[in-house]
Write a protein that holds these residues in place. Structure first.
Motif, PDB file in Angstrom:
ATOM      1  N   ASP A   1       0.866  -1.181   0.000  1.00  0.00           N
ATOM      2  CA  ASP A   1       0.000   0.000   0.000  1.00  0.00           C
ATOM      3  C   ASP A   1       0.902   1.230   0.000  1.00  0.00           C
ATOM      4  O   ASP A   1       1.651   1.475   0.950  1.00  0.00           O
ATOM      5  N   MET A   2       0.844   2.017  -1.061  1.00  0.00           N
ATOM      6  CA  MET A   2       1.731   3.165  -1.209  1.00  0.00           C
ATOM      7  C   MET A   2       1.192   4.437  -0.564  1.00  0.00           C
ATOM      8  O   MET A   2       1.836   5.497  -0.651  1.00  0.00           O
ATOM      9  N   SER A   3       0.040   4.358   0.113  1.00  0.00           N
ATOM     10  CA  SER A   3      -0.566   5.546   0.715  1.00  0.00           C
ATOM     11  C   SER A   3       0.367   6.277   1.668  1.00  0.00           C
ATOM     12  O   SER A   3       0.492   7.516   1.590  1.00  0.00           O
ATOM     13  N   PRO A   4       1.043   5.579   2.617  1.00  0.00           N
ATOM     14  CA  PRO A   4       1.916   6.302   3.558  1.00  0.00           C
ATOM     15  C   PRO A   4       3.045   7.070   2.874  1.00  0.00           C
ATOM     16  O   PRO A   4       3.323   8.225   3.239  1.00  0.00           O
ATOM     17  N   ILE A   5       3.704   6.460   1.899  1.00  0.00           N
ATOM     18  CA  ILE A   5       4.802   7.145   1.221  1.00  0.00           C
ATOM     19  C   ILE A   5       4.275   8.303   0.380  1.00  0.00           C
ATOM     20  O   ILE A   5       4.882   9.386   0.332  1.00  0.00           O
ATOM     21  N   MET A   6       3.141   8.116  -0.279  1.00  0.00           N
ATOM     22  CA  MET A   6       2.555   9.191  -1.091  1.00  0.00           C
ATOM     23  C   MET A   6       2.164  10.372  -0.214  1.00  0.00           C
ATOM     24  O   MET A   6       2.358  11.534  -0.594  1.00  0.00           O
ATOM     25  N   ALA A   7       1.635  10.094   0.971  1.00  0.00           N
ATOM     26  CA  ALA A   7       1.264  11.165   1.903  1.00  0.00           C
ATOM     27  C   ALA A   7       2.509  11.891   2.404  1.00  0.00           C
ATOM     28  O   ALA A   7       2.524  13.123   2.543  1.00  0.00           O
ATOM     29  N   LEU A   8       3.568  11.117   2.684  1.00  0.00           N
ATOM     30  CA  LEU A   8       4.817  11.706   3.166  1.00  0.00           C
ATOM     31  C   LEU A   8       5.439  12.604   2.099  1.00  0.00           C
ATOM     32  O   LEU A   8       5.903  13.716   2.398  1.00  0.00           O
ATOM     33  N   ARG A   9       5.438  12.141   0.873  1.00  0.00           N
ATOM     34  CA  ARG A   9       5.973  12.951  -0.225  1.00  0.00           C
ATOM     35  C   ARG A   9       5.174  14.227  -0.422  1.00  0.00           C
ATOM     36  O   ARG A   9       5.738  15.305  -0.632  1.00  0.00           O
ATOM     37  N   LYS A  10       3.862  14.114  -0.344  1.00  0.00           N
ATOM     38  CA  LYS A  10       3.010  15.282  -0.531  1.00  0.00           C
ATOM     39  C   LYS A  10       3.258  16.325   0.558  1.00  0.00           C
ATOM     40  O   LYS A  10       3.275  17.534   0.296  1.00  0.00           O
ATOM     41  N   GLN A  11       3.474  15.856   1.782  1.00  0.00           N
ATOM     42  CA  GLN A  11       3.655  16.765   2.907  1.00  0.00           C
ATOM     43  C   GLN A  11       5.011  17.470   2.877  1.00  0.00           C
ATOM     44  O   GLN A  11       5.109  18.658   3.193  1.00  0.00           O
ATOM     45  N   TYR A  12       6.058  16.757   2.482  1.00  0.00           N
ATOM     46  CA  TYR A  12       7.403  17.311   2.591  1.00  0.00           C
ATOM     47  C   TYR A  12       8.101  17.558   1.248  1.00  0.00           C
ATOM     48  O   TYR A  12       9.283  17.910   1.235  1.00  0.00           O
ATOM     49  N   LYS A  13       7.390  17.368   0.161  1.00  0.00           N
ATOM     50  CA  LYS A  13       8.005  17.470  -1.161  1.00  0.00           C
ATOM     51  C   LYS A  13       8.688  18.816  -1.383  1.00  0.00           C
ATOM     52  O   LYS A  13       9.869  18.883  -1.768  1.00  0.00           O
ATOM     53  N   ALA A  14       7.982  19.911  -1.126  1.00  0.00           N
ATOM     54  CA  ALA A  14       8.526  21.247  -1.367  1.00  0.00           C
ATOM     55  C   ALA A  14       9.696  21.538  -0.434  1.00  0.00           C
ATOM     56  O   ALA A  14      10.730  22.076  -0.863  1.00  0.00           O
ATOM     57  N   GLN A  15       9.558  21.185   0.838  1.00  0.00           N
ATOM     58  CA  GLN A  15      10.626  21.420   1.801  1.00  0.00           C
ATOM     59  C   GLN A  15      11.873  20.609   1.459  1.00  0.00           C
ATOM     60  O   GLN A  15      12.999  21.092   1.582  1.00  0.00           O
ATOM     61  N   PHE A  16      11.666  19.378   1.051  1.00  0.00           N
ATOM     62  CA  PHE A  16      12.785  18.503   0.687  1.00  0.00           C
ATOM     63  C   PHE A  16      13.547  19.083  -0.500  1.00  0.00           C
ATOM     64  O   PHE A  16      14.788  19.144  -0.487  1.00  0.00           O
ATOM     65  N   GLU A  17      12.818  19.528  -1.499  1.00  0.00           N
ATOM     66  CA  GLU A  17      13.452  20.072  -2.703  1.00  0.00           C
ATOM     67  C   GLU A  17      14.221  21.349  -2.388  1.00  0.00           C
ATOM     68  O   GLU A  17      15.315  21.583  -2.917  1.00  0.00           O
ATOM     69  N   LYS A  18      13.670  22.171  -1.497  1.00  0.00           N
ATOM     70  CA  LYS A  18      14.336  23.419  -1.117  1.00  0.00           C
ATOM     71  C   LYS A  18      15.583  23.142  -0.284  1.00  0.00           C
ATOM     72  O   LYS A  18      16.631  23.772  -0.478  1.00  0.00           O
ATOM     73  N   ALA A  19      15.488  22.197   0.634  1.00  0.00           N
ATOM     74  CA  ALA A  19      16.604  21.899   1.535  1.00  0.00           C
ATOM     75  C   ALA A  19      17.758  21.214   0.829  1.00  0.00           C
ATOM     76  O   ALA A  19      18.906  21.294   1.276  1.00  0.00           O
ATOM     77  N   HIS A  20      17.464  20.520  -0.299  1.00  0.00           N
ATOM     78  CA  HIS A  20      18.513  19.744  -0.978  1.00  0.00           C
ATOM     79  C   HIS A  20      18.790  20.254  -2.388  1.00  0.00           C
ATOM     80  O   HIS A  20      19.041  19.480  -3.320  1.00  0.00           O
ATOM     81  N   ASN A  21      18.717  21.565  -2.538  1.00  0.00           N
ATOM     82  CA  ASN A  21      19.136  22.238  -3.781  1.00  0.00           C
ATOM     83  C   ASN A  21      18.451  21.699  -5.023  1.00  0.00           C
ATOM     84  O   ASN A  21      19.098  21.393  -6.037  1.00  0.00           O
ATOM     85  N   GLY A  22      17.150  21.557  -4.966  1.00  0.00           N
ATOM     86  CA  GLY A  22      16.377  21.159  -6.140  1.00  0.00           C
ATOM     87  C   GLY A  22      16.229  19.673  -6.349  1.00  0.00           C
ATOM     88  O   GLY A  22      15.573  19.253  -7.307  1.00  0.00           O
ATOM     89  N   THR A  23      16.808  18.861  -5.463  1.00  0.00           N
ATOM     90  CA  THR A  23      16.649  17.408  -5.587  1.00  0.00           C
ATOM     91  C   THR A  23      15.220  17.016  -5.237  1.00  0.00           C
ATOM     92  O   THR A  23      14.716  17.350  -4.164  1.00  0.00           O
ATOM     93  N   ARG A  24      14.559  16.311  -6.138  1.00  0.00           N
ATOM     94  CA  ARG A  24      13.163  15.932  -5.925  1.00  0.00           C
ATOM     95  C   ARG A  24      13.078  14.637  -5.133  1.00  0.00           C
ATOM     96  O   ARG A  24      13.915  13.742  -5.268  1.00  0.00           O
ATOM     97  N   LEU A  25      12.054  14.554  -4.300  1.00  0.00           N
ATOM     98  CA  LEU A  25      11.819  13.359  -3.494  1.00  0.00           C
ATOM     99  C   LEU A  25      10.950  12.394  -4.297  1.00  0.00           C
ATOM    100  O   LEU A  25       9.767  12.638  -4.538  1.00  0.00           O
ATOM    101  N   GLY A  26      11.540  11.287  -4.727  1.00  0.00           N
ATOM    102  CA  GLY A  26      10.802  10.300  -5.509  1.00  0.00           C
ATOM    103  C   GLY A  26      10.520   9.048  -4.707  1.00  0.00           C
ATOM    104  O   GLY A  26      10.790   8.975  -3.504  1.00  0.00           O
ATOM    105  N   PHE A  27       9.995   8.033  -5.396  1.00  0.00           N
ATOM    106  CA  PHE A  27       9.684   6.760  -4.732  1.00  0.00           C
ATOM    107  C   PHE A  27      10.923   5.874  -4.620  1.00  0.00           C
ATOM    108  O   PHE A  27      11.058   5.080  -3.702  1.00  0.00           O
TER     109      PHE A  27
END
Length: 414
Positions: A217-243
């Motif tokens: 069930d990918m729901s937990p990871i999808m929710a985690l990505r949705k919540q922190y996607k923008a922050q992760f990308e900003k904190a790691h110089n444009g690196t996107r959070l994927g699966f």
């Protein structure tokens, strides 16, 4: 001054290579570090560049010829180009400049389909030839008319529809009406693809390969990505959070618990590795390659995402080195990016297991006695039954599933 052009020094694991494409011809001007020839080995394409400004004086080994390590393949004359080159007109310069401005993937595609860059219209910046241009041409081939200068003539009345000039040297005649042309092409298999085919057949013939399946069930990871996607990308110089980073980390943790899945077979010896080097399957124009992420157990999610992007870009550009493709202890392949719902991955010998990811699809599942819709993914683990018992394989896959469905366990290592 005459200089010998030699094939690169091949590693011990590479016996010889094949001349894939000569990008420069005798007498053709080139600058220092311009690409002269591509040499294809069983694993990578090696590029040989010009040692100085000048031109090739002669080619010793033609395209398709086999060369050994450090074998002389051509002679190079340092200094000015041959006179014929300097006198060529603008149209000739354009014909030779276009393929040189194209990437390795485009040059390889042109070579495999016996095309010249002047046959295809480039739509990139400055007329640069793109991969899509070649693919579109192959789907809908359009002959290129050759225009030659003619003396001015007095305009004449246009002929009637049924009239055709008896003599015409510059007009293209459209195909006759009727059924579409039925054509076939015979293209020799590249060394890389032939090696891939040989290894895959060998893996199926020699290993006691078995596959076990599960779903996550990918729901937990999808929710985690949705919540922190923008922050992760900003904190790691444009690196996107994927699966992929979650799967690599989950696999690394599971490999610690089930070392047989992280082992390899060397003759009659079982080699257990105290580290996790994960091979990631990447599809390229030349075939499937599996560059390696080293020591993933010590990498962060951001490190993994950056590493995967870098390796994928190098693979598609044909820039991977032999060192980056050797020594993996476990492989992950993701057919889901192409829409695959379920498949049976083939072992990447001498590794003993490979994890297959697939498409995420909403499906009805039973949860607490109720039917709910969840984004589900099928997982497949193919393994060598000679080294891995069914119990270990199933428990490994269940561990990966549990870690993905509760990502906090990856960080806590529980």
């Amino acid at each position: 001054m005459s200089i010998e052009i030699k094939a690169p020094s091949f590693p011990e694991s590479v016996a010889d290579g094949t001349i894939a494409t000569w990008h420069k011809q005798p007498g053709e001007a080139c600058k220092r570090d311009d690409l002269i020839v591509d040499i294809e080995t069983d694993k990578v394409v090696m590029e040989v560049v010009a040692p100085a400004d000048g031109s090739l004086s002669d080619i010793i080994v033609a395209e398709g010829g086999t060369v050994l390590s450090n074998e002389v393949i051509a002679h190079f004359t340092a200094g000015a180009a041959a006179p014929a080159q300097a006198e060529e007109g603008p149209s000739a310069a354009t014909a030779t400049d276009q393929p040189d401005s194209s990437g390795p993937a485009v040059r390889k595609l042109l070579h495999e389909n016996n095309l010249h860059a002047t046959q295809v219209t480039g739509t990139g910046k400055g007329g640069r030839l793109l991969k899509e241009d070649v693919l579109n041409y192959l789907k809908h081939p359009t002959p290129v008319a050759v225009v030659t200068p003619v003396a001015p003539v007095t305009p004449a009345p246009a002929p009637m529809a049924k009239e055709m000039p008896k003599e015409s040297t510059n007009q293209m005649v459209s195909p006759s009406s009727g059924p579409q042309h039925r054509t076939s092409r015979r293209v020799p298999m590249t060394r890389l693809r032939a090696t891939i085919a040989k290894r895959l057949v060998s893996a199926q013939n020699e290993a006691a390969m078995l596959t076990t399946y599960n779903e996550v069930d990918m729901s937990p990871i999808m929710a985690l990505r949705k919540q922190y996607k923008a922050q992760f990308e900003k904190a790691h110089n444009g690196t996107r959070l994927g699966f992929m980073s979650f799967f690599v980390k989950a696999a690394a943790e599971a490999l610690k618990r089930y070392p047989a899945v992280n082992a390899s077979l060397d003759g009659n010896d079982m080699v257990y590795h105290a580290y996790q080097d994960v091979s990631v399957a990447v599809s390229t124009d030349r075939g499937l390659v599996v560059p390696v992420l080293r020591d993933v157990e010590a990498m962060t999610l951001a490190d993994i995402e950056k590493g995967i992007v870098d390796l994928a870009n190098q693979a598609k550009a044909g820039k991977l080195t032999l060192e980056e493709m050797q020594g993996g202890t476990f492989t992950i392949t993701n057919g889901g990016i192409f829409g695959s719902l379920l498949s049976t991955p083939i072992l990447n010998a001498p590794q003993t297991a490979i994890l297959g990811m697939h498409k995420i699809q909403d499906r009805p599942v039973a949860e607490n006695g109720e039917v709910v819709i969840r984004p589900m993914m099928y997982l497949a683990l193919s393994y060598d039954h000679r080294m891995i018992d069914g119990k270990e394989a199933v428990q490994f896959l269940v561990t990966v599933k549990e870690l993905l469905q509760d990502p906090a366990r990856i960080l806590l290592e529980i």
